[in-house]
Scaffold this motif. Structure first.
Motif, PDB file in Angstrom:
ATOM      1  N   GLU A  46       0.649  -1.366   0.096  1.00  0.00           N
ATOM      2  CA  GLU A  46      -0.237   0.022   0.084  1.00  0.00           C
ATOM      3  C   GLU A  46       0.891   1.273  -0.170  1.00  0.00           C
ATOM      4  N   LEU A  47       1.829   1.336   0.877  1.00  0.00           N
ATOM      5  CA  LEU A  47       2.724   2.477   0.794  1.00  0.00           C
ATOM      6  C   LEU A  47       3.561   2.732  -0.449  1.00  0.00           C
TER       7      LEU A  47
ATOM      8  N   GLU B  22       0.490  11.463  -9.925  1.00  0.00           N
ATOM      9  CA  GLU B  22      -0.414  12.744  -9.832  1.00  0.00           C
ATOM     10  C   GLU B  22       0.594  14.109 -10.113  1.00  0.00           C
TER      11      GLU B  22
ATOM     12  N   ASP C  69       1.242   3.957  -2.993  1.00  0.00           N
ATOM     13  CA  ASP C  69       0.797   5.362  -2.556  1.00  0.00           C
ATOM     14  C   ASP C  69       2.142   6.274  -3.008  1.00  0.00           C
TER      15      ASP C  69
ATOM     16  N   ASN D  16       6.209   8.431   3.437  1.00  0.00           N
ATOM     17  CA  ASN D  16       5.871   7.062   3.255  1.00  0.00           C
ATOM     18  C   ASN D  16       7.004   6.035   3.443  1.00  0.00           C
TER      19      ASN D  16
ATOM     20  N   ILE E 194       5.868  13.698   0.805  1.00  0.00           N
ATOM     21  CA  ILE E 194       4.942  12.838   1.163  1.00  0.00           C
ATOM     22  C   ILE E 194       5.731  11.452   0.901  1.00  0.00           C
TER      23      ILE E 194
ATOM     24  N   ALA F  97       1.360   6.516  -7.017  1.00  0.00           N
ATOM     25  CA  ALA F  97       0.237   7.703  -6.960  1.00  0.00           C
ATOM     26  C   ALA F  97       0.554   9.069  -7.010  1.00  0.00           C
ATOM     27  N   ILE F  98       1.427   9.263  -5.899  1.00  0.00           N
ATOM     28  CA  ILE F  98       1.993  10.706  -5.593  1.00  0.00           C
ATOM     29  C   ILE F  98       2.635  11.116  -6.909  1.00  0.00           C
TER      30      ILE F  98
END
Length: 155
Positions: free
Chosen positions: A10-11, A21, A14, A91, A87, A17-18
């Motif tokens: 999950e991390l 984005e 993420d 993480n 971010i 995803a960052i």
């Protein structure tokens, strides 16, 4: 019930995803570097966009002009870069926390490669000290070397 691997995945997801984005989902590939050596976290990333391997602040160099018009201009402001790096660093700290919680060894180095079209993530981990036992080497150097290596292999 969640196991360590769930948190770890999950991390990492993420982090991807960052980075996606940040590039507004307009990358072919995302390269993420994370490292932790005693008391120091380091996180950075780069991309392959339109066949060009670029650092996050060079994204606008990948835009192909059509009729003299830029199709898209990326926000590569310092604030935006800092926010994405912060971010990512958080993480890494959370991964470290989960490693301690589950009594797992924290990787000293994580190289994540995400292929956007195939939606596939590959990861390489190291557990030995990479730079803290070297007087000259810094995590930036290792990140830059990886960037150059990927860039050379892409040309």
């Amino acid at each position: 019930m969640k196991v360590f691997e769930d948190y770890f995945s999950e991390l990492q997801a993420d982090m991807v995803a960052i980075c996606l984005e940040y590039v507004e989902n307009n990358a072919d590939e995302v390269y993420i570097y994370g490292s932790y050596e005693p008391k120091m976290y380091f996180f950075d990333f780069f991309y392959r966009v339109n066949g060009k391997v670029v650092h996050k602040h060079q994204l606008n160099e990948t835009i192909e002009e059509s009729d003299g018009q830029h199709n898209q201009v990326f926000d590569v402001s310092r604030e935006r870069q800092k926010s994405a790096l912060k971010i990512g660093n958080n993480n890494l700290k959370l991964i470290h926390k989960k490693c301690e919680e589950f009594n797992k060894e924290m990787p000293t180095e994580m190289k994540l490669y995400y292929n956007v079209k195939q939606n596939s993530l590959k990861a390489n981990y190291k557990y030995a000290l990479v730079y803290s036992n070297d007087d000259e080497l810094l995590p930036d150097d290792i990140f830059d070397n990886w960037f150059e290596e990927v860039k050379e292999n892409n040309e």
